[in-house]
Design a protein around this motif. Structure first.
Motif, PDB file in Angstrom:
ATOM      1  N   ALA A  95      -9.432  11.522  46.425  1.00  0.00           N
ATOM      2  CA  ALA A  95      -9.823  12.475  45.379  1.00  0.00           C
ATOM      3  C   ALA A  95      -9.001  13.757  45.488  1.00  0.00           C
ATOM      4  O   ALA A  95      -8.637  14.349  44.474  1.00  0.00           O
ATOM      5  CB  ALA A  95     -11.312  12.777  45.480  1.00  0.00           C
ATOM      6  N   ALA A 109      -5.599  12.995  44.029  1.00  0.00           N
ATOM      7  CA  ALA A 109      -5.713  12.790  42.584  1.00  0.00           C
ATOM      8  C   ALA A 109      -5.891  14.115  41.855  1.00  0.00           C
ATOM      9  O   ALA A 109      -5.240  14.363  40.828  1.00  0.00           O
ATOM     10  CB  ALA A 109      -6.881  11.846  42.274  1.00  0.00           C
ATOM     11  N   ALA A 110      -6.753  14.987  42.373  1.00  0.00           N
ATOM     12  CA  ALA A 110      -6.979  16.296  41.735  1.00  0.00           C
ATOM     13  C   ALA A 110      -5.729  17.174  41.813  1.00  0.00           C
ATOM     14  O   ALA A 110      -5.414  17.896  40.864  1.00  0.00           O
ATOM     15  CB  ALA A 110      -8.170  16.999  42.389  1.00  0.00           C
ATOM     16  N   GLU A 154     -11.838  15.763  39.885  1.00  0.00           N
ATOM     17  CA  GLU A 154     -11.989  14.344  40.225  1.00  0.00           C
ATOM     18  C   GLU A 154     -13.360  14.155  40.860  1.00  0.00           C
ATOM     19  O   GLU A 154     -13.686  14.834  41.836  1.00  0.00           O
ATOM     20  CB  GLU A 154     -10.902  13.893  41.202  1.00  0.00           C
ATOM     21  CG  GLU A 154      -9.502  13.968  40.652  1.00  0.00           C
ATOM     22  CD  GLU A 154      -9.194  12.904  39.612  1.00  0.00           C
ATOM     23  OE1 GLU A 154      -9.837  11.820  39.640  1.00  0.00           O
ATOM     24  OE2 GLU A 154      -8.319  13.136  38.766  1.00  0.00           O
ATOM     25  N   TYR A 192     -15.930  11.301  42.511  1.00  0.00           N
ATOM     26  CA  TYR A 192     -16.046   9.957  43.061  1.00  0.00           C
ATOM     27  C   TYR A 192     -17.517   9.745  43.415  1.00  0.00           C
ATOM     28  O   TYR A 192     -18.041  10.381  44.324  1.00  0.00           O
ATOM     29  CB  TYR A 192     -15.181   9.805  44.305  1.00  0.00           C
ATOM     30  CG  TYR A 192     -13.693   9.693  44.023  1.00  0.00           C
ATOM     31  CD1 TYR A 192     -13.064  10.454  43.039  1.00  0.00           C
ATOM     32  CD2 TYR A 192     -12.908   8.823  44.758  1.00  0.00           C
ATOM     33  CE1 TYR A 192     -11.709  10.349  42.792  1.00  0.00           C
ATOM     34  CE2 TYR A 192     -11.542   8.721  44.516  1.00  0.00           C
ATOM     35  CZ  TYR A 192     -10.955   9.476  43.526  1.00  0.00           C
ATOM     36  OH  TYR A 192      -9.611   9.371  43.283  1.00  0.00           O
TER      37      TYR A 192
END
Length: 142
Positions: A69, A72-73, A80, A82
């Protein structure tokens, strides 16, 4: 009470949610008391260190996750979330032994005036007990 009278850092430190702040290079800026307690790592071992140097990607299974995460962010520049992530933590009493843990987490990028991500805020809740509960229910119905 006015906002300028509130010590927001103190609220961050004592929040019951696991929280940490990272630079754009994924180095720890700060972590709250709940993060320190949940991970068993003193704040001094975290500050200034890259998150993956301190907490390698899923130590019991290095191939998973391939993308976190945080990464991804940082890449997307967007929040993000999860709902469920497995990330095992080393048992502080038995070094080298990892305890199965599940987390629900949100990573929020904080952008600077130039629009670039400057800080990442991680908020997480450990949900291992919920997973264990559902495993018990499943086991009863087998």
């Amino acid at each position: 009470m006015l906002a300028q009278e509130i010590d927001f850092h103190e609220i961050f430190k004592i929040s019951p949610t696991v929280m940490a702040l990272f630079t754009a290079d994924l180095e720890f800026i700060d972590a709250n008391d709940e993060f320190v307690a949940a991970t068993g790592r003193p704040l001094e071992e975290l500050l200034g260190h890259n998150v993956f140097d301190v907490f390698p990607k899923m130590p019991s299974d290095p191939a998973n996750p391939k993308w976190t995460a945080l990464e991804a962010a940082m890449t997307s520049g967007k929040r993000e979330a999860y709902a469920l992530t497995r990330y095992d933590l080393e048992d502080p009493i038995h070094p080298g032994v990892f305890l199965e843990r599940y987390w629900s987490s949100v990573v929020t990028p904080i952008h600077g005036s130039d629009g670039e991500v400057e800080v990442l805020e991680l908020s997480a809740r450990e949900v291992t007990s919920i997973i264990a509960h559902y495993r018990e229910i499943d086991a009863e119905h087998v």
